[in-house]
Design an enzyme around this catalytic site. Structure first.
Site, short mmCIF file in Angstrom:
data_model
loop_
_atom_site.label_atom_id
_atom_site.label_comp_id
_atom_site.label_asym_id
_atom_site.label_seq_id
_atom_site.Cartn_x
_atom_site.Cartn_y
_atom_site.Cartn_z
N ASP A 33 0.74 -1.07 0.22
CA ASP A 33 0.24 -0.24 0.06
C ASP A 33 1.04 1.04 -0.06
OD1 ASP A 33 -2.43 0.97 -0.19
OD2 ASP A 33 -2.66 1.03 1.88
N ASP A 127 -3.40 2.84 -5.64
CA ASP A 127 -2.02 2.58 -4.99
C ASP A 127 -2.29 1.01 -4.01
OD1 ASP A 127 -4.38 3.34 -3.48
OD2 ASP A 127 -3.25 4.74 -2.65
N GLU A 128 -2.85 0.18 -3.96
CA GLU A 128 -2.88 -0.81 -3.44
C GLU A 128 -2.77 -2.08 -4.66
OE1 GLU A 128 -5.29 -1.82 -0.20
OE2 GLU A 128 -6.36 -0.06 -0.85
#
Length: 417
Positions: A33, A127-128
């Protein structure tokens, strides 16, 4: 005991054996993350703002916070908060506009790093992602070594930091990355999962929202260990059979879901919050057209068509309603999305109701190359879809504002960049 990392490269590990680091066993799943992703990307070109309370969000009207640095979060600011409230909480914070193009570019770079490690990558957002690195151990070393490699490459190649949880299941790995933020690495070996989970608050469990947490606390169940040591039937009576059984399984660290690479999108949507409440149906129609065009473009770029179209309307008192319609033939055409969403809107009979937000969602997605399209009686062989594909090409070359429907110009509706 927990040992806090003292440097960016140091691994935080769990051990119950006199503080010694326990060997990681069956810990082949990573949750990676990015830290304050949007803010971190925005600050790459503004190093003078590093270490300061910075808020990323639309500044006009009813803009919301997209992201905030950890210094801003310490002041009570969080994502999805109205920018107006964030300014009241932190009048000295620095507010900057989002740069969606930069976010997409960095996300592609990050996902490329993941793909170079293992083909088993399940993105959750820009983003993860979850990674199953079991098959990469012989080539790249232990899961901990792979996690460090990823952190190093993200920092060196993209100029941002990330946090990584390493465990034997997706649920525990995600908890691990959350617990070691920012810029950390937490390894939870299989034999230490229970010791890690049971002291955590019940809110740490997937599926426990605010109301469920209140119900559990009223029963005296404050920690994950409390749920684990309560008969499952008791928990089910309080919060329902399915949820009770689900939380009981998680409380013992049981989560057998595998990492699913390239999981198909379940829906694609766009919505808009107006700067001031709108009661003019023609203005609403214009914004629905813009939203439908955006969703149609995203469907075509992703290679999907939609079976069902949904309309979302939020009124000035925050009451929200949704309506949907399943089509006889799936589509990725903005004109068809607009026609359906407008029909749904007009069926509401709202007259001059004051509206705060509208949204258009495409659901029931299937790959476009697997869908058959039936021409309607009298419809030309080359129609709206071909026109919109041509517009896609022009926008890709000259920018999103190069070609717009006349209605959007008339009502000064801006489409997304």
């Amino acid at each position: 005991m927990l040992r806090l990392a003292t440097s960016r490269r140091e691994v935080e590990s769990i051990s119950l054996q006199n503080g010694s680091v326990t060997k990681e066993t069956s810990a082949g799943i990573l949750h990676v993350d990015m830290d304050a992703f949007y803010a971190s990307v925005s600050l790459r070109t503004r190093p003078e703002l590093q270490g300061l309370p910075v808020v990323v969000g639309g500044s006009a009207g009813r803009g919301v916070v997209l992201s905030a640095t950890y210094e801003a979060r310490a002041l009570g600011i969080h994502s999805a908060m109205p920018v107006s409230r964030a300014r009241r909480l932190a009048p000295n914070a620095i507010f900057i506009e989002p740069d969606h193009g930069a976010y997409a570019e960095v996300s592609r770079g990050v996902m490329a790093i993941f793909a170079s490690i293992t083909p088993l990558v399940e993105p959750l957002s820009l983003d993860e992602a979850f990674l199953d690195v079991s098959g990469a151990v012989r080539r790249l070393g232990s899961p901990t070594s792979i996690a460090e490699l990823i952190r190093s490459r993200v920092s060196d190649e993209q100029g941002i930091t990330c946090s990584v949880g390493v465990a034997s299941s997706k649920f525990v790995a995600k908890l691990g990355s959350t617990r070691c933020k920012p810029d950390g690495l937490l390894v939870i070996p299989q034999q230490e999962v229970i010791a890690f989970l049971h002291p955590l608050p019940v809110g740490a469990l997937w599926g426990v929202g605010e109301k469920t947490e209140e119900q559990l606390v009223r029963l005296g169940l404050r920690t994950v260990g409390d749920i684990a040591n309560t008969p499952v039937a008791t928990v089910q009576r309080a919060i329902g059979d399915a949820t009770g059984a689900h939380l009981h399984e998680l409380s013992w660290g049981r989560d057998d879901r595998s990492v699913l690479p390239h999981e198909p999108e379940k829906s694609i949507s766009n919505e808009e919050t107006f700067g001031t409440d709108v009661d003019d149906p023609e203005v609403i129609h214009a914004h629905l057209r813009a939203l439908a065009d955006q969703v149609g473009g995203r469907l075509r770029r992703a290679g999907y068509v939609a079976r069902t179209i949904s309309l979302k309307v939020r009124f000035s008192d925050f009451t929200t309603i949704t309506r949907s319609r399943t089509l006889t033939s799936p589509t990725d055409v903005g004109k068809e999305l607009y026609d359906t969403s407008r029909t749904l809107y007009e069926a509401l009979g709202l007259q001059r109701a004051r509206i705060r937000l509208v949204g258009v969602k495409a659901e029931g997605l299937i790959p476009a190359d697997e869908a058959s399209r039936q021409l309607a009686l009298g419809e030309p062989e080359l129609g709206h879809r071909e026109a919109e594909l041509a517009v896609d090409s022009l926008r890709a070359r000259f920018g999103s504002q190069a070609v717009r429907p006349a209605r959007l110009v008339e009502y000064e509706v801006d489409e997304e960049d």
